[in-house]
Design a protein around this motif. Structure first.
Motif, PDB file in Angstrom:
ATOM      1  N   ASP A  79     101.881 -71.557  46.076  1.00  0.00           N
ATOM      2  CA  ASP A  79     103.297 -71.432  46.430  1.00  0.00           C
ATOM      3  C   ASP A  79     103.837 -70.061  46.038  1.00  0.00           C
ATOM      4  OD1 ASP A  79     103.345 -73.959  47.474  1.00  0.00           O
ATOM      5  OD2 ASP A  79     104.195 -74.897  45.677  1.00  0.00           O
ATOM      6  N   GLU A  80     103.452 -69.578  44.859  1.00  0.00           N
ATOM      7  CA  GLU A  80     103.915 -68.258  44.429  1.00  0.00           C
ATOM      8  C   GLU A  80     103.386 -67.165  45.344  1.00  0.00           C
ATOM      9  OE1 GLU A  80     104.110 -69.395  39.665  1.00  0.00           O
ATOM     10  OE2 GLU A  80     102.763 -67.827  40.369  1.00  0.00           O
ATOM     11  N   GLN A  81     102.131 -67.275  45.722  1.00  0.00           N
ATOM     12  CA  GLN A  81     101.569 -66.267  46.620  1.00  0.00           C
ATOM     13  C   GLN A  81     102.277 -66.281  47.962  1.00  0.00           C
ATOM     14  OE1 GLN A  81      97.209 -65.899  46.706  1.00  0.00           O
ATOM     15  NE2 GLN A  81      97.141 -67.202  44.899  1.00  0.00           N
ATOM     16  N   GLN A  82     102.651 -67.458  48.420  1.00  0.00           N
ATOM     17  CA  GLN A  82     103.372 -67.544  49.689  1.00  0.00           C
ATOM     18  C   GLN A  82     104.726 -66.851  49.607  1.00  0.00           C
ATOM     19  OE1 GLN A  82     103.752 -71.530  51.161  1.00  0.00           O
ATOM     20  NE2 GLN A  82     104.725 -70.932  53.063  1.00  0.00           N
ATOM     21  N   LEU A  83     105.300 -66.842  48.408  1.00  0.00           N
ATOM     22  CA  LEU A  83     106.580 -66.172  48.201  1.00  0.00           C
ATOM     23  C   LEU A  83     106.421 -64.691  47.880  1.00  0.00           C
ATOM     24  CD1 LEU A  83     108.386 -68.916  46.103  1.00  0.00           C
ATOM     25  CD2 LEU A  83     108.825 -68.303  48.481  1.00  0.00           C
ATOM     26  N   GLY A  84     105.178 -64.210  47.823  1.00  0.00           N
ATOM     27  CA  GLY A  84     104.951 -62.793  47.618  1.00  0.00           C
ATOM     28  C   GLY A  84     104.692 -62.381  46.187  1.00  0.00           C
ATOM     29  N   TYR A  85     104.506 -63.329  45.272  1.00  0.00           N
ATOM     30  CA  TYR A  85     104.264 -62.978  43.871  1.00  0.00           C
ATOM     31  C   TYR A  85     102.856 -62.434  43.672  1.00  0.00           C
ATOM     32  CZ  TYR A  85     108.447 -65.051  41.739  1.00  0.00           C
ATOM     33  OH  TYR A  85     109.726 -65.338  41.342  1.00  0.00           O
ATOM     34  N   GLY A  86     102.748 -61.504  42.712  1.00  0.00           N
ATOM     35  CA  GLY A  86     101.472 -61.110  42.150  1.00  0.00           C
ATOM     36  C   GLY A  86     101.423 -61.608  40.720  1.00  0.00           C
ATOM     37  N   GLN A  87     100.729 -60.862  39.849  1.00  0.00           N
ATOM     38  CA  GLN A  87     100.662 -61.244  38.443  1.00  0.00           C
ATOM     39  C   GLN A  87     101.933 -60.853  37.689  1.00  0.00           C
ATOM     40  OE1 GLN A  87      98.564 -63.044  36.885  1.00  0.00           O
ATOM     41  NE2 GLN A  87      96.443 -62.709  37.483  1.00  0.00           N
ATOM     42  N   VAL A  88     102.471 -59.659  37.977  1.00  0.00           N
ATOM     43  CA  VAL A  88     103.684 -59.161  37.323  1.00  0.00           C
ATOM     44  C   VAL A  88     104.583 -58.568  38.399  1.00  0.00           C
ATOM     45  CG1 VAL A  88     104.614 -57.458  35.704  1.00  0.00           C
ATOM     46  CG2 VAL A  88     102.458 -58.631  35.178  1.00  0.00           C
ATOM     47  N   PRO A  89     105.863 -58.986  38.402  1.00  0.00           N
ATOM     48  CA  PRO A  89     106.524 -59.957  37.518  1.00  0.00           C
ATOM     49  C   PRO A  89     106.084 -61.393  37.846  1.00  0.00           C
ATOM     50  CG  PRO A  89     108.025 -59.317  39.268  1.00  0.00           C
ATOM     51  CD  PRO A  89     106.795 -58.454  39.437  1.00  0.00           C
ATOM     52  N   PHE A  90     106.433 -62.308  36.921  1.00  0.00           N
ATOM     53  CA  PHE A  90     106.021 -63.694  37.107  1.00  0.00           C
ATOM     54  C   PHE A  90     107.191 -64.621  36.810  1.00  0.00           C
ATOM     55  CE2 PHE A  90     104.960 -62.337  32.824  1.00  0.00           C
ATOM     56  CZ  PHE A  90     105.488 -63.331  32.014  1.00  0.00           C
ATOM     57  N   PRO A  91     107.259 -65.761  37.478  1.00  0.00           N
ATOM     58  CA  PRO A  91     108.329 -66.720  37.175  1.00  0.00           C
ATOM     59  C   PRO A  91     108.076 -67.401  35.838  1.00  0.00           C
ATOM     60  CG  PRO A  91     106.837 -67.640  38.803  1.00  0.00           C
ATOM     61  CD  PRO A  91     106.394 -66.229  38.583  1.00  0.00           C
ATOM     62  N   LEU A  92     109.135 -67.743  35.162  1.00  0.00           N
ATOM     63  CA  LEU A  92     109.031 -68.405  33.859  1.00  0.00           C
ATOM     64  C   LEU A  92     108.187 -69.667  33.941  1.00  0.00           C
ATOM     65  CD1 LEU A  92     110.103 -68.539  30.888  1.00  0.00           C
ATOM     66  CD2 LEU A  92     111.966 -69.942  31.777  1.00  0.00           C
ATOM     67  N   SER A  93     108.257 -70.362  35.064  1.00  0.00           N
ATOM     68  CA  SER A  93     107.531 -71.628  35.207  1.00  0.00           C
ATOM     69  C   SER A  93     106.029 -71.442  35.061  1.00  0.00           C
ATOM     70  CB  SER A  93     107.844 -72.256  36.568  1.00  0.00           C
ATOM     71  OG  SER A  93     107.510 -71.364  37.619  1.00  0.00           O
ATOM     72  N   ARG A  94     105.527 -70.222  35.290  1.00  0.00           N
ATOM     73  CA  ARG A  94     104.087 -70.014  35.159  1.00  0.00           C
ATOM     74  C   ARG A  94     103.629 -70.193  33.716  1.00  0.00           C
ATOM     75  NH1 ARG A  94     101.728 -64.529  37.526  1.00  0.00           N
ATOM     76  NH2 ARG A  94     102.937 -65.213  39.351  1.00  0.00           N
ATOM     77  N   LEU A  95     104.514 -69.948  32.760  1.00  0.00           N
ATOM     78  CA  LEU A  95     104.169 -70.120  31.353  1.00  0.00           C
ATOM     79  C   LEU A  95     104.584 -71.473  30.810  1.00  0.00           C
ATOM     80  CD1 LEU A  95     105.037 -66.705  29.650  1.00  0.00           C
ATOM     81  CD2 LEU A  95     102.861 -67.480  30.576  1.00  0.00           C
ATOM     82  N   PHE A  96     105.691 -72.016  31.302  1.00  0.00           N
ATOM     83  CA  PHE A  96     106.300 -73.144  30.609  1.00  0.00           C
ATOM     84  C   PHE A  96     106.484 -74.385  31.467  1.00  0.00           C
ATOM     85  CE2 PHE A  96     107.604 -69.465  28.129  1.00  0.00           C
ATOM     86  CZ  PHE A  96     107.254 -69.880  26.862  1.00  0.00           C
ATOM     87  N   ASP A  97     105.877 -74.441  32.619  1.00  0.00           N
ATOM     88  CA  ASP A  97     106.007 -75.634  33.451  1.00  0.00           C
ATOM     89  C   ASP A  97     105.368 -76.854  32.822  1.00  0.00           C
ATOM     90  OD1 ASP A  97     107.622 -75.507  35.573  1.00  0.00           O
ATOM     91  OD2 ASP A  97     106.085 -75.219  37.091  1.00  0.00           O
ATOM     92  N   ASP A  98     104.346 -76.660  31.980  1.00  0.00           N
ATOM     93  CA  ASP A  98     103.620 -77.800  31.422  1.00  0.00           C
ATOM     94  C   ASP A  98     104.202 -78.299  30.111  1.00  0.00           C
ATOM     95  OD1 ASP A  98     101.881 -77.703  33.531  1.00  0.00           O
ATOM     96  OD2 ASP A  98     100.468 -76.385  32.508  1.00  0.00           O
TER      97      ASP A  98
END
Length: 731
Positions: A79-98
């Protein structure tokens, strides 16, 4: 009673406080390719200490430097890749979703899982298999905090203790059955509870265990006074497990009494409704337990519940001290420990509301200070000023470099004084680039760029690259270099052989927004560029050739299109965030009448016609048809990032951007245009404003009076056309 919880974390998360500054009202996240920001953005976190980071990210970075955490280098999700994300910057959910979800009143304790499962223990007591509730029958969630610990693990512990104690077999069996019966509910009146518990227990040990069941039954039912009496009566029990557990349960019982009215139906706290008297007793009870059992089975839980006491007392100084002490524990340094719940707890309970003056732990204080450096509107006061920040220096005696960094950050973000900021920072990177050192050098690079020393900043970024071994540091440096090259008019360096900028999302973004025709052609022909990058470059080149009016170049560049282009839709690489993207076969558009009935030549012939005569009415209308039929109004390549973001500088493609209403207006104003061409232009121009009244075909603002005149002209002078007959309104 041993409540169930997580290792290290007796308190876990509590509530998502309504006012927490880390929250976002919009669930959607999109990448914003910018490293230097002073406003909170949970969608675009960076791996250095930044005011724009959520406090949880900055705390994790500091803990990583202290050997207490690590920053996971997770690949962007699909989903992040579909929105154009790479490694940096990153959404907070990548660290704290779990991290565990907040429940509003968690106070579970550490549990050492008994070796034997519940059914096996029940069988050893002589109980039938159906005495153990099935999963579907078991009480699952409970009400508030209390019932979370009425679960199979705590029942296992009770049954294991029964088997270890000398008492009559019939009493052991009756007590075991009663404990299993209690799993099927979590609130009983006195009559109901009396029917669940055995009444004929005579042995001293049996009476103590029966008294314990009376206590937990009253506790779970919210009758705290009788529960306390039962636990107090067990403090002199001959059974070691009961003595310790009862002493622990005194504090837990009192804490639940203190907070029973403090949470609304949604789990949000109102600390004004806490019973302060009961809370003080709970504090004393937990202290008593820890003095009696400093290494006891519930010690971690009691310490966690003491943190909860401090939170409910709004005693931020002691709460911060408790967290600092917890972070110093050896088990927190265990790389296998999941610190996300603890970091989230610190955020929710302390950082969201603490004043810097109340916190003396340097790392927690640093996180609060960075929050104070976020953008403030004119006239809005800060809880910290420059003098207050300077006065904190003694608190950072163990980490002086961190305080120097905070001073530099203040001068850069608050005072906008990059020269002063640079003077606070080390001029040479250390051999080991931890996150603090990385943050220091990042700020120094920002200061150089603020003074237009782009070459000096580039030298620094390149110097840091071989030192960037911590997760996400290299990816940040690639973004910094790409931004540097764009803003210093050296974009070609991003795509040079052996370029350190490898991140596909960065390279594709600059191709679609900034690159000029020559650079795009270079990448189309590159033998080393990835296939998607070559396709992105070719699509961008052909699209911008057309939309910027370079029709001759378009005809020539079509030769770069393979005879059978890829049919794979290009999405995120073109900035298309929704839908299926657009394939290169778009440029093989065959024209035709379509649903409108207006006949158009193939795209190549259309470009040749526009090259020969840019004012030809049919060609202008058909150019609009190409845009309309392929849903290219407001296409992603038409937009530009904000000026402070990567890709936000001036595009290297010359000429204004075309919109199809531009063409319709030219045909409408052309006195030589034949009837059908003008009628169709009027029809389409009017429909540009359907149904909202806003222009969906460009940026022109045509007043309703003018659109009304178009409608009358179409309905009178071209009344015999199908388009005039089908149009009933104007907007």
């Amino acid at each position: 009673m041993r409540p169930y919880g997580l290792p290290l974390l007796a308190l876990t998360l509590s509530v998502l406080i309504a006012q927490q500054a880390q929250a976002s009202s919009d669930d959607s996240c999109y990448p914003s390719w910018n490293l230097k920001r002073d406003t909170l953005d949970i969608c675009n976190s960076v791996p250095f200490l930044s005011p724009g980071n959520d406090s949880r990210v900055n705390l994790q970075l500091l803990l990583a430097d202290d050997g207490r955490a690590s920053l996971p280098q997770r690949a962007p999700s699909d989903d992040e890749q579909q929105l154009g994300y790479g490694q940096v910057p990153f959404p907070l959910s990548r660290l704290f979703d779990d991290a565990p979800a907040a429940d509003g009143a968690a106070d579970a304790a550490v549990v050492a899982k008994p070796a034997a499962p519940l059914a096996e223990l029940a069988a050893r007591l002589g109980l039938p298999a159906d005495a153990v509730p099935a999963d579907s029958e078991r009480f699952a969630n409970g009400e508030g905090s209390r019932c979370r610990s009425n679960n199979p693990l705590t029942a296992q512990e009770f049954l294991a203790q029964l088997l270890a104690v000398d008492m009559p077999a019939n009493e052991r069996q009756a007590l075991g059955r009663a404990r299993l019966d209690l799993l099927q509910g979590c609130q009983w009146d006195e009559t109901q509870l009396g029917s669940l518990l055995p009444g004929d227990v005579q042995s001293p040990a049996g009476r103590d265990f029966a008294g314990y069941l009376q206590g937990i039954g009253a506790f779970y039912s919210g009758r705290f006074a009788p529960a306390r009496q039962q636990f107090q009566a067990l403090l002199d029990s001959q059974q070691p497990w009961l003595r310790e557990t009862a002493r622990y349960m005194l504090g837990r019982n009192q804490l639940n009494q203190a907070q029973q009215n403090a949470f609304d139906e949604w789990g949000y706290p109102d600390l004004r409704k806490v019973d302060q008297g009961a809370l003080k007793v709970a504090e004393s009870d937990f202290k008593g337990y820890l003095e009696a059992y400093p290494q006891g089975r519930y010690a971690a839980s009691a310490k966690g519940l003491m943190r909860r006491v401090y939170w409910l007392l709004n005693d931020q100084q002691r709460l911060a001290g408790a967290y600092s002490e917890l972070f110093a524990q050896p088990e927190v340094a265990d790389s296998s420990a999941d610190l996300a719940p603890l970091i989230a707890e610190v955020d929710n309970k302390l950082l969201v509301s603490a004043h810097p003056a109340d916190v003396r732990a340097p790392r927690l204080l640093a996180v609060l200070d960075l929050m104070q450096m976020r953008h403030h509107d004119a006239g809005e006061s800060r809880a910290l000023d420059w003098a207050g920040l300077q006065a904190q220096k003694p608190l950072f005696a163990d980490v002086p470099g961190l305080h120097d960094y905070l001073l530099a950050a203040w001068q850069l973000y608050v005072e906008n004084a990059p020269d002063k900021a640079a003077a606070q920072l080390p001029q040479n990177p250390p051999d080991k680039l931890d996150y603090l050192a990385f943050s220091q050098q990042t700020l120094r690079g920002f200061a150089l760029e603020a003074g237009n020393d782009w070459l000096g900043a580039e030298k620094l970024w390149l110097q840091l690259l071989p030192l960037a071994h911590q997760p996400l540091q290299r990816e940040q440096l690639e973004l910094a270099l790409a931004y540097n090259y764009e803003r210093s008019d050296r974009l070609v360096k991003v795509y040079a052989e052996q370029s350190p900028v490898r991140t596909p999302a960065i390279r594709e973004l600059l191709l679609r927004h900034i690159a000029g025709p020559e650079l795009l052609r270079q990448q189309v022909k590159s033998e080393t560029a990835p296939a998607e990058e070559r396709d992105t470059a070719l699509f961008t080149l052909l699209y911008k050739d057309l939309l910027h009016g370079h029709y001759a170049n378009f005809v020539n560049d079509l030769a770069l299109l393979p005879p059978e282009p890829s049919t794979k839709p290009l999405g995120a690489s073109l900035g298309v965030l929704y839908g299926n993207g657009v394939p290169l076969t778009l440029f093989q558009w065959s024209g035709g009448k379509g649903t409108s009935g207006y006949d158009c030549p193939p795209l190549r012939d259309l470009a040749v016609a526009l090259q020969q005569s840019p004012q030809t009415p049919q060609a202008l209308n058909c150019f609009g048809e190409f845009i309309l039929r392929n849903n290219l109004d407001g296409f992603a390549l038409d937009s530009q990032p904000r000026s402070h973001e990567l890709g936000g500088s001036q595009t290297q493609f010359e000429g204004p951007l075309y919109s199809r209403l531009d063409g319709y207006l030219k045909v409408i104003d052309d006195a030589q245009a034949v009837g059908d061409d003008k009628a169709y232009a009027l029809y389409r121009a009017i429909n540009c404003y359907a149904p909202s009244g806003y222009n969906g075909c460009g940026k022109q603002d045509i007043p309703p009076a003018q659109r009304k005149r178009w409608f009358r002209e179409l309905k009178t002078q071209h009344a015999d056309t199908a388009w005039a007959k089908s149009l009933k309104y104007y907007w």
